[in-house]
Enzyme design. Structure first.
Site, short mmCIF file in Angstrom:
data_model
loop_
_atom_site.label_atom_id
_atom_site.label_comp_id
_atom_site.label_asym_id
_atom_site.label_seq_id
_atom_site.Cartn_x
_atom_site.Cartn_y
_atom_site.Cartn_z
N CYS A 276 0.87 -1.18 0.00
CA CYS A 276 0.00 0.00 0.00
C CYS A 276 0.91 1.23 0.00
O CYS A 276 2.10 1.12 -0.27
CB CYS A 276 -0.98 -0.01 1.17
N CYS B 71 -1.91 1.93 -4.19
CA CYS B 71 -0.60 2.52 -4.49
C CYS B 71 -0.37 2.69 -5.98
O CYS B 71 0.75 2.95 -6.41
CB CYS B 71 0.52 1.70 -3.86
N CYS C 190 4.26 -0.36 -7.90
CA CYS C 190 4.87 -1.68 -7.77
C CYS C 190 5.43 -2.13 -9.11
O CYS C 190 4.72 -2.12 -10.12
CB CYS C 190 3.83 -2.68 -7.28
#
Length: 224
Positions: free
Chosen positions: A86, A160, A164
């Site tokens: 997150c 997020c 990633c």
């Protein structure tokens, strides 16, 4: 060794380095281990974590080294590996990780990280999780690193965005769950229970005795 550290702290860091060298002897060189310690100090400093930095840097470097070893087939993986990501690694991803540990009874290894880690775990999150018997007092927000993603079998993001990195062969999913930041304990309990429901489904999909072959790819998300 960062110059900002006082002599006592530097000594603690050297002790941590010696422990890691003994643990990872024959897997990583001393130079690699020392670099990971230094990088971890810098990363946690960037995350604005000030208390117990040497202890946290030791733990963080150890987690990163183990993940790198697993990703490079230098350390055996005998469990499914899940990574929760997150933004601040202070609420949702920490709760999800704690719930996987609880509900899988240690049969799944889990990590969590944040794209922009906060200073500490949300106190309301700690309280809500303690009601289920999950002690999060020793957890701390950690920055997302490539090693964590590379070692994971499943990567689950929560709020997020595209922070990633994407690696071939990983399974990715995005859980739309409310952010507990600034919420009351009552509201955090609702978020916790929603995560608990999703975690139970995830565990059923990941563990061979609870899921049929092929379910993981079809139900969790894309496999690149």
């Amino acid at each position: 060794m960062p110059e900002i550290l006082d002599p006592v702290t530097q000594n603690h860091v050297r002790q941590a380095a010696r422990q890691l060298k003994a643990e990872f002897a024959g897997i990583f060189s001393e130079e690699t281990i020392e670099r990971y310690i230094t990088e971890s100090l810098d990363l946690l400093g960037n995350s604005r974590i000030n208390a117990f930095v040497p202890v946290l840097a030791h733990r963080f470097a150890r987690q990163r080294l183990k993940a790198r070893g697993q990703a490079g087939n230098l350390i055996a993986k005998d469990q499914p590996e899940v990574l929760f990501v997150c933004v601040h690694n202070a609420g949702r991803s920490q709760m999800a990780a704690g719930l996987v540990k609880l509900r899988s009874a240690g049969r799944i290894h889990v990590r969590s990280a944040g794209s922009a880690p906060g200073d500490q775990i949300n106190p309301a999150v700690i309280e809500a999780m303690s009601e289920l018997g999950v002690d999060m007092s020793q957890e701390f927000p950690k920055p997302l690193t490539d090693e964590f993603v590379q070692a994971a079998d499943v990567v689950i993001t929560m709020g997020c965005g595209d922070a990633c990195p994407i690696y071939p062969g990983k399974k990715y999913a995005d859980w739309h769950v409310d952010d507990p930041a600034g919420q009351t304990v009552e509201t955090v309990r609702v978020i916790r229970d929603e995560l608990d429901r999703r975690v139970r489904e995830l565990i059923a999909e990941l563990l061979p005795d609870d899921a049929a072959p092929g379910q993981l790819t079809s139900r969790l998300g894309c496999s690149l």
